[in-house]
Design an enzyme around this catalytic site. Structure first.
Site, PDB file in Angstrom:
ATOM      1  N   LYS A  61       0.847   7.494  -5.393  1.00  0.00           N
ATOM      2  CA  LYS A  61       0.929   7.899  -3.987  1.00  0.00           C
ATOM      3  C   LYS A  61       1.566   9.275  -3.792  1.00  0.00           C
ATOM      4  CE  LYS A  61       0.425   3.167  -2.532  1.00  0.00           C
ATOM      5  NZ  LYS A  61      -0.734   2.798  -1.758  1.00  0.00           N
TER       6      LYS A  61
ATOM      7  N   ASP B  47       7.616  -1.118 -10.359  1.00  0.00           N
ATOM      8  CA  ASP B  47       6.446  -0.512  -9.744  1.00  0.00           C
ATOM      9  C   ASP B  47       6.925   0.278  -8.529  1.00  0.00           C
ATOM     10  OD1 ASP B  47       4.197   0.201  -8.369  1.00  0.00           O
ATOM     11  OD2 ASP B  47       3.160  -1.711  -8.659  1.00  0.00           O
TER      12      ASP B  47
ATOM     13  N   TYR C 180       1.994  -6.559  -5.369  1.00  0.00           N
ATOM     14  CA  TYR C 180       0.674  -6.018  -5.716  1.00  0.00           C
ATOM     15  C   TYR C 180       0.865  -4.849  -6.667  1.00  0.00           C
ATOM     16  CZ  TYR C 180      -3.968  -3.899  -5.290  1.00  0.00           C
ATOM     17  OH  TYR C 180      -5.207  -3.367  -5.565  1.00  0.00           O
TER      18      TYR C 180
HETATM   19  N1  PMP Z   1       1.389  -0.702  -7.015  1.00  0.00           N
HETATM   20  C1  PMP Z   1       1.772  -0.719  -5.733  1.00  0.00           C
HETATM   21  C2  PMP Z   1       3.171  -1.096  -5.393  1.00  0.00           C
HETATM   22  C3  PMP Z   1       0.863  -0.385  -4.725  1.00  0.00           C
HETATM   23  O1  PMP Z   1       1.250  -0.414  -3.442  1.00  0.00           O
HETATM   24  C4  PMP Z   1      -0.461  -0.028  -5.088  1.00  0.00           C
HETATM   25  C5  PMP Z   1      -1.503   0.334  -4.053  1.00  0.00           C
HETATM   26  N2  PMP Z   1      -1.222   0.144  -2.749  1.00  0.00           N
HETATM   27  C6  PMP Z   1      -0.804  -0.033  -6.443  1.00  0.00           C
HETATM   28  C7  PMP Z   1       0.146  -0.368  -7.377  1.00  0.00           C
HETATM   29  C8  PMP Z   1      -2.182   0.330  -6.877  1.00  0.00           C
HETATM   30  O2  PMP Z   1      -2.402   1.689  -6.695  1.00  0.00           O
HETATM   31  P1  PMP Z   1      -3.886   2.262  -6.538  1.00  0.00           P
HETATM   32  O3  PMP Z   1      -4.404   1.773  -5.233  1.00  0.00           O
HETATM   33  O4  PMP Z   1      -3.693   3.744  -6.601  1.00  0.00           O
HETATM   34  O5  PMP Z   1      -4.682   1.757  -7.693  1.00  0.00           O
END
Ligand code: PMP
Length: 410
Positions: free
Chosen positions: A251, A223, A128
């Protein structure tokens, strides 16, 4: 609000029942609107590595609030934060702050496409990267698929540019590159997956991605929105010793306020406006409040050496959960872990999906009853925070053991 929430998984749809409404957080604890106290293993889905309302973060945000909450102009503090990110994350030479992981991912993909003059994006099933159109391609497939939209509203033409391969599958990556290598703009991957439950990428897999991208002139994007400053100051890339071309952070770097970043090779990042032609902007990017919270968090992480104790605490939680074997198989990386309700091993999305999600739901509710707030879905990471000291850890072990005993058929 759709489903009564502002982000879908909060609605408890995967486990049933009514979501808990939170009144406040205190260190390792969440307190709901009825005054019930829970040891928190969600940690706001990753940001709260220091726990709730850490005094250094609260002070920094308070101080900054009195000085103004947004200027829309450069500040010394955002520069300092950028310098810290460059100093800590091995492959990041230049960085741009944004407001969410979604924004970081879509901006990095645009940059990769601009730099390569190619369109195809490779992601992995169960990965994701936020909810941008081009990144929602079906995450449920165990086979390489081209162009299955993950949501209504994603244009088929956009989805068709994203290929989904099975995670940790070196042969699938090599085969794809033999066929389509010349079309690939970027490979985007969570080096330790956190969104199908925790599934560490193998060294062989991540090395194969690095080789394929280098050989075919594609951009490798790690990511690290979850893993950045979670697995250590240098993120997963420092642990495995593999340098991506671009890195996504989020995060932890915002200390619980909305902030994320993308960064990497200076020659790529120099293509971003205004130093280059690749447009990306944000009214609240580098927001002073978020920067204050992020800086306070990173400084604490740099001075307090919290990673070894975090790792030990998570290993103890892992041990309590694994004691319920053979029905519980735990994957763990540092202070993030997932108990899959199955015999395991879990190394990709297909194997993660074999978990007994109904049994997970029972476990979740038993834990909630025992005063432990775990993620309301089998396919999420559990996070430990540095606020879990020895007393909280003992309490957590006892409560998890009680929850496991109460949960039927786990
Ligand atoms: N990349 C990863 C690995 C994530 O876990 C998340 C959100 N859980 C995102 C991108 C997207 O981040 P956001 O919810 O701040 O848009």
């Amino acid at each position: 609000m759709p489903g009564g929430v502002n982000s879908p998984v909060r609605a408890f749809r995967a486990v049933g029942g009514e979501p808990v409404f939170i009144a406040r957080g205190e260190g390792a604890w969440l307190v709901d609107a009825d005054g019930n106290r829970y040891l928190d293993l969600v940690g706001a889905w990753g940001p709260l590595i220091l726990g709730h309302a850490h005094p250094a973060v609260v002070d920094a945000v308070r101080r900054q609030a009195g000085l103004g909450t947004a200027y829309g102009a450069p500040t010394e503090q955002e520069t300092e934060l950028a310098e810290l990110l460059v100093e800590c994350v091995p492959s990041v030479e230049m960085v741009r702050l944004v407001n969410s992981g979604t924004e970081a991912a879509m901006s990095a993909v645009r940059l990769a496409r601009a730099a390569t003059g190619r369109d195809v994006l490779v992601k992995f099933a169960g990965g994701y990267h936020g909810h941008a159109d081009g990144l929602l391609a079906d995450a449920g497939s165990g086979v390489a698929t081209l162009g299955i939209p993950g949501s209504p509203g994603v244009p088929a033409a956009v989805a068709a540019l994203c290929a989904t391969l099975p995670y940790n599958d070196v042969a699938a990556v090599e085969a794809f590159f033999v066929e389509h290598g010349g079309d690939v703009a970027a490979v985007i991957v969570e080096p330790v997956a956190g969104n199908m439950g925790v599934v560490p990428g193998t060294e062989a897999f991540l090395t194969a991605l690095r080789h394929a991208c280098t050989e075919h002139g594609a951009v490798l994007i790690f990511d690290e929105v979850i893993t950045g400053f979670r697995l250590g100051l240098g993120g997963a890339q420092a642990v495995v010793g593999i340098a991506p071309d671009l890195t996504l952070l989020g995060k932890v770097i915002g200390g619980g306020l909305p902030m994320a970043a993308y960064g990497g090779r200076a020659d790529l990042m120099a293509m971003v406006a205004p130093s280059g032609p690749v447009y990306q902007a944000g009214t609240l990017s580098g927001n002073p409040l978020a920067v204050a919270a992020g800086l306070a968090t990173l400084r604490e992480l740099m001075s307090a050496a919290p990673y070894p104790p975090l790792e030990r605490a998570a290993a103890r939680v892992e041990a309590v959960l694994a004691a319920a074997a053979p029905r519980v198989f735990v994957n763990r990386a540092g202070s993030m872990l997932t108990p899959f309700i199955q015999a395991g091993p879990v190394q990709d999305y297909a194997s993660a999906r074999r978990s007994d999600t109904e049994a997970y739901a029972r476990l979740f509710h038993s834990l909630l009853e025992a005063g432990v707030y775990a993620p309301p879905s089998q396919f999420e990471a559990w996070f430990l925070s540095a606020a879990v000291g020895e007393p909280e850890l003992g309490e957590l072990e006892a409560r998890i053991a009680a929850g496991l005993e109460q949960a039927t058929n786990v």
